[in-house]
Design a protein around this motif. Sequence first.
Motif, PDB file in Angstrom:
ATOM      1  N   VAL A 225       0.826  -1.203   0.000  1.00 41.63           N
ATOM      2  CA  VAL A 225       0.000   0.000   0.000  1.00 41.63           C
ATOM      3  C   VAL A 225       0.862   1.255   0.000  1.00 41.63           C
ATOM      4  CG1 VAL A 225      -1.856  -1.198   1.226  1.00 41.63           C
ATOM      5  CG2 VAL A 225      -0.139   0.102   2.525  1.00 41.63           C
ATOM      6  N   ASP A 226       0.202   2.381  -0.316  1.00 45.21           N
ATOM      7  CA  ASP A 226       0.813   3.704  -0.218  1.00 45.21           C
ATOM      8  C   ASP A 226       0.740   4.162   1.235  1.00 45.21           C
ATOM      9  OD1 ASP A 226       1.935   6.089  -0.852  1.00 45.21           O
ATOM     10  OD2 ASP A 226       0.516   6.611  -2.439  1.00 45.21           O
ATOM     11  N   VAL A 227       1.254   5.376   1.521  1.00 46.55           N
ATOM     12  CA  VAL A 227       1.284   5.880   2.884  1.00 46.55           C
ATOM     13  C   VAL A 227      -0.123   6.084   3.445  1.00 46.55           C
ATOM     14  CG1 VAL A 227       1.380   8.309   2.185  1.00 46.55           C
ATOM     15  CG2 VAL A 227       2.386   7.605   4.371  1.00 46.55           C
ATOM     16  N   ASP A 228      -1.130   6.248   2.568  1.00 43.98           N
ATOM     17  CA  ASP A 228      -2.505   6.422   3.021  1.00 43.98           C
ATOM     18  C   ASP A 228      -3.299   5.118   2.978  1.00 43.98           C
ATOM     19  OD1 ASP A 228      -2.684   6.075   0.328  1.00 43.98           O
ATOM     20  OD2 ASP A 228      -3.761   7.955  -0.097  1.00 43.98           O
ATOM     21  N   PHE A 229      -2.589   4.002   2.883  1.00 42.40           N
ATOM     22  CA  PHE A 229      -3.169   2.659   2.856  1.00 42.40           C
ATOM     23  C   PHE A 229      -3.957   2.378   1.569  1.00 42.40           C
ATOM     24  CE2 PHE A 229      -2.137   2.830   7.326  1.00 42.40           C
ATOM     25  CZ  PHE A 229      -1.692   1.539   7.574  1.00 42.40           C
ATOM     26  N   ARG A 230      -3.716   3.155   0.548  1.00 46.95           N
ATOM     27  CA  ARG A 230      -4.305   2.855  -0.756  1.00 46.95           C
ATOM     28  C   ARG A 230      -3.482   1.762  -1.419  1.00 46.95           C
ATOM     29  NH1 ARG A 230      -3.022   4.541  -5.824  1.00 46.95           N
ATOM     30  NH2 ARG A 230      -1.455   5.957  -4.930  1.00 46.95           N
ATOM     31  N   ARG A 231      -4.148   0.718  -1.878  1.00 47.84           N
ATOM     32  CA  ARG A 231      -3.432  -0.389  -2.504  1.00 47.84           C
ATOM     33  C   ARG A 231      -2.799   0.046  -3.815  1.00 47.84           C
ATOM     34  NH1 ARG A 231      -5.995  -6.303  -2.186  1.00 47.84           N
ATOM     35  NH2 ARG A 231      -3.790  -6.661  -2.702  1.00 47.84           N
ATOM     36  N   ILE A 232      -1.606  -0.494  -4.080  1.00 47.86           N
ATOM     37  CA  ILE A 232      -0.829  -0.119  -5.243  1.00 47.86           C
ATOM     38  C   ILE A 232      -0.849  -1.245  -6.271  1.00 47.86           C
ATOM     39  CG2 ILE A 232       1.447   0.546  -6.082  1.00 47.86           C
ATOM     40  CD1 ILE A 232       0.079   2.633  -4.346  1.00 47.86           C
ATOM     41  N   GLY A 233      -1.118  -0.871  -7.524  1.00 44.88           N
ATOM     42  CA  GLY A 233      -1.125  -1.838  -8.612  1.00 44.88           C
ATOM     43  C   GLY A 233      -0.149  -1.458  -9.703  1.00 44.88           C
ATOM     44  N   PRO A 234       0.046  -2.297 -10.697  1.00 45.40           N
ATOM     45  CA  PRO A 234       1.013  -2.025 -11.781  1.00 45.40           C
ATOM     46  C   PRO A 234       0.736  -0.731 -12.533  1.00 45.40           C
ATOM     47  CG  PRO A 234       0.356  -4.330 -11.783  1.00 45.40           C
ATOM     48  CD  PRO A 234      -0.534  -3.642 -10.810  1.00 45.40           C
ATOM     49  N   ASP A 235      -0.520  -0.293 -12.588  1.00 45.79           N
ATOM     50  CA  ASP A 235      -0.847   0.906 -13.349  1.00 45.79           C
ATOM     51  C   ASP A 235      -0.539   2.206 -12.602  1.00 45.79           C
ATOM     52  OD1 ASP A 235      -1.771  -0.726 -15.387  1.00 45.79           O
ATOM     53  OD2 ASP A 235      -3.839  -0.724 -14.632  1.00 45.79           O
ATOM     54  N   ASP A 236      -0.101   2.100 -11.376  1.00 49.35           N
ATOM     55  CA  ASP A 236       0.134   3.303 -10.571  1.00 49.35           C
ATOM     56  C   ASP A 236       1.515   3.913 -10.771  1.00 49.35           C
ATOM     57  OD1 ASP A 236      -2.386   3.385  -9.270  1.00 49.35           O
ATOM     58  OD2 ASP A 236      -1.747   1.760  -7.942  1.00 49.35           O
ATOM     59  N   LEU A 237       2.386   3.263 -11.519  1.00 51.89           N
ATOM     60  CA  LEU A 237       3.729   3.795 -11.757  1.00 51.89           C
ATOM     61  C   LEU A 237       3.984   3.924 -13.251  1.00 51.89           C
ATOM     62  CD1 LEU A 237       4.134   2.455  -8.783  1.00 51.89           C
ATOM     63  CD2 LEU A 237       6.556   2.539  -9.367  1.00 51.89           C
ATOM     64  N   GLU A 238       4.601   5.019 -13.654  1.00 50.71           N
ATOM     65  CA  GLU A 238       5.066   5.212 -15.013  1.00 50.71           C
ATOM     66  C   GLU A 238       6.415   4.513 -15.183  1.00 50.71           C
ATOM     67  OE1 GLU A 238       3.446   6.666 -17.425  1.00 50.71           O
ATOM     68  OE2 GLU A 238       1.752   7.376 -16.202  1.00 50.71           O
ATOM     69  N   GLY A 352       4.359 -10.071  -6.088  1.00 53.20           N
ATOM     70  CA  GLY A 352       3.319 -10.814  -6.791  1.00 53.20           C
ATOM     71  C   GLY A 352       2.133  -9.908  -7.032  1.00 53.20           C
ATOM     72  N   VAL A 353       1.181 -10.394  -7.789  1.00 48.73           N
ATOM     73  CA  VAL A 353      -0.016  -9.615  -8.107  1.00 48.73           C
ATOM     74  C   VAL A 353      -1.242 -10.469  -7.846  1.00 48.73           C
ATOM     75  CG1 VAL A 353      -1.350  -8.608  -9.998  1.00 48.73           C
ATOM     76  CG2 VAL A 353       1.054  -8.059  -9.760  1.00 48.73           C
ATOM     77  N   GLU A 354      -2.245  -9.855  -7.238  1.00 48.52           N
ATOM     78  CA  GLU A 354      -3.525 -10.529  -6.995  1.00 48.52           C
ATOM     79  C   GLU A 354      -4.658  -9.632  -7.463  1.00 48.52           C
ATOM     80  OE1 GLU A 354      -3.804 -11.593  -2.902  1.00 48.52           O
ATOM     81  OE2 GLU A 354      -2.319 -13.213  -3.055  1.00 48.52           O
ATOM     82  N   MET A 355      -5.778 -10.254  -7.803  1.00 48.18           N
ATOM     83  CA  MET A 355      -6.939  -9.521  -8.257  1.00 48.18           C
ATOM     84  C   MET A 355      -7.717  -8.984  -7.071  1.00 48.18           C
ATOM     85  SD  MET A 355      -8.151  -8.658 -11.233  1.00 48.18           S
ATOM     86  CE  MET A 355      -7.528  -9.977 -12.307  1.00 48.18           C
ATOM     87  N   GLY A 356      -8.056  -7.703  -7.101  1.00 50.31           N
ATOM     88  CA  GLY A 356      -8.830  -7.101  -6.033  1.00 50.31           C
ATOM     89  C   GLY A 356     -10.312  -7.258  -6.234  1.00 50.31           C
ATOM     90  N   ASP A 357     -11.094  -6.836  -5.254  1.00 48.87           N
ATOM     91  CA  ASP A 357     -12.554  -6.933  -5.345  1.00 48.87           C
ATOM     92  C   ASP A 357     -13.112  -6.069  -6.461  1.00 48.87           C
ATOM     93  OD1 ASP A 357     -12.470  -8.626  -3.175  1.00 48.87           O
ATOM     94  OD2 ASP A 357     -12.845  -7.038  -1.703  1.00 48.87           O
ATOM     95  N   GLY A 359     -11.780  -5.813  -9.384  1.00 51.51           N
ATOM     96  CA  GLY A 359     -11.363  -6.368 -10.657  1.00 51.51           C
ATOM     97  C   GLY A 359     -10.009  -5.879 -11.137  1.00 51.51           C
ATOM     98  N   ARG A 360      -9.312  -5.041 -10.352  1.00 55.93           N
ATOM     99  CA  ARG A 360      -7.993  -4.552 -10.727  1.00 55.93           C
ATOM    100  C   ARG A 360      -6.902  -5.435 -10.112  1.00 55.93           C
ATOM    101  NH1 ARG A 360      -6.730   1.371  -9.310  1.00 55.93           N
ATOM    102  NH2 ARG A 360      -4.858   0.724 -10.443  1.00 55.93           N
ATOM    103  N   GLN A 361      -5.725  -5.365 -10.700  1.00 56.32           N
ATOM    104  CA  GLN A 361      -4.580  -6.079 -10.163  1.00 56.32           C
ATOM    105  C   GLN A 361      -3.857  -5.194  -9.130  1.00 56.32           C
ATOM    106  OE1 GLN A 361      -2.348  -7.045 -13.774  1.00 56.32           O
ATOM    107  NE2 GLN A 361      -2.922  -9.197 -13.555  1.00 56.32           N
ATOM    108  N   TYR A 362      -3.438  -5.825  -8.033  1.00 54.12           N
ATOM    109  CA  TYR A 362      -2.722  -5.108  -6.988  1.00 54.12           C
ATOM    110  C   TYR A 362      -1.516  -5.927  -6.549  1.00 54.12           C
ATOM    111  CZ  TYR A 362      -6.831  -2.105  -6.625  1.00 54.12           C
ATOM    112  OH  TYR A 362      -7.850  -1.229  -6.902  1.00 54.12           O
ATOM    113  N   PHE A 363      -0.456  -5.207  -6.165  1.00 51.98           N
ATOM    114  CA  PHE A 363       0.757  -5.880  -5.717  1.00 51.98           C
ATOM    115  C   PHE A 363       0.572  -6.455  -4.308  1.00 51.98           C
ATOM    116  CE2 PHE A 363       2.940  -3.037  -8.826  1.00 51.98           C
ATOM    117  CZ  PHE A 363       3.532  -4.044  -9.583  1.00 51.98           C
ATOM    118  N   VAL A 364       1.212  -7.601  -4.090  1.00 53.52           N
ATOM    119  CA  VAL A 364       1.291  -8.212  -2.762  1.00 53.52           C
ATOM    120  C   VAL A 364       2.722  -8.688  -2.560  1.00 53.52           C
ATOM    121  CG1 VAL A 364      -1.124  -8.940  -2.677  1.00 53.52           C
ATOM    122  CG2 VAL A 364       0.614 -10.488  -3.637  1.00 53.52           C
TER     123      VAL A 364
END
Length: 381
Positions: A225-238, A352-357, A359-364
């Motif tokens: 997660v980010d500092v605000d506990f928002r989950r981070i996925g592959p699309d969040d970084l350029e 690793g990556v898992e599918m979130g509720d 439908g997006r991919q998020y890092f774990v």
Amino acid sequence: MSTTHEPHTTAGSHVQPPEPLTADELREMSTEDAMLAGTEADGVHIVHRRNRFPVPGTKAEKRVERAVALTFLISALGGVGFIVAFVALPYRWHLPGTPQNFRFYTPALGALLAIMLIFMGVGLVLWAKWLMPEEEAVQDRHDDPTTEQDKLMIEATLLSGLEDTGLPRRGLILKTLGLAGGAMLTVPLVALVGGMIKNPGNKFFHTQFRPNKKLFPPNGHVPIVDVDFRRIGPDDLEPGGLLTVFPGIHEDDSDGFNGVTDAASPTLLIRLHPGQKVQARKGQAGFGWPTANPEYVAFSKICTHAGCPASLYEQQTSRLLCPCHQSQFEVLKDAKPVFGPASRSLPKLPLGVEMGDDGRQYFVALDDYHEAIGPAFWNRP
């Protein structure tokens, strides 16, 4: 003993033995007289000497003795209180909104240490001022060799000084001074050694990225997660981007079980430029994502030299820079140190990556770091 050799003194007068005293004559003299003879022989002239309490054991003397003993007792209690506070008071950091008793730990130790030292000093000053004889002396310089008579007179001076303290007959002060002195000797040992007695176990080799099936069933993979506990996925970084991420654990209990505030968990998530490849270290080929041709890698943000944040990323050279002592780590060589004092690669986190509720991919984190976090002296044995 011959009265012609017996020294005497009055205010403003000097002891003047008519002739040098022999060792036998000195042995026959009282401690007080031998001390006075010794001072004169050593060029020390007693100008004024008066006992604070000419009659020993008076009520006034006892009151003063109890006052001095009380200061030593308070000093001893301050030392005991320091030891108790060091062991018993809560000191672990807690999250806001939970009990904050830990904030009293350091002030309590400081206050109790101050009480111990201040009252010990006050007691010693009052003892010298109220109980020991009042004396004025003038000393002459001389470089004569020490004789047998000199040694006997020095011995008498030391014994007289011991008698002046009153310790042989002031048992109350002696006992309380012993308590205060014992506390002063024990407190530094507790403060310096106490923190090393507890076995830290394997806490230096694990972070909150460690799999937790209780919180994250069924496989225990901890969300990133980010500092605000928002989950981070592959699309969040350029491409070429970097982000500081944390384990997504948030339990606001009294022990502050929080991934964002955990000192060992800050991690750098890096997205490589297209075409860049990482020369993985042995056993870490599958730690990036995707496994076959990693585009994302994650390394501990804590420099392996002195624990500073190694967070300055140069995209052109693919190097991480620690601003404290200028250590540089080559990302494409699995964060191997290539410049500066750091001697160990930054630990790498299995991604690793898992599918979130949604439908997006998020890092774990597929697992915890396989190496100790931080400075190199925490290497596994």
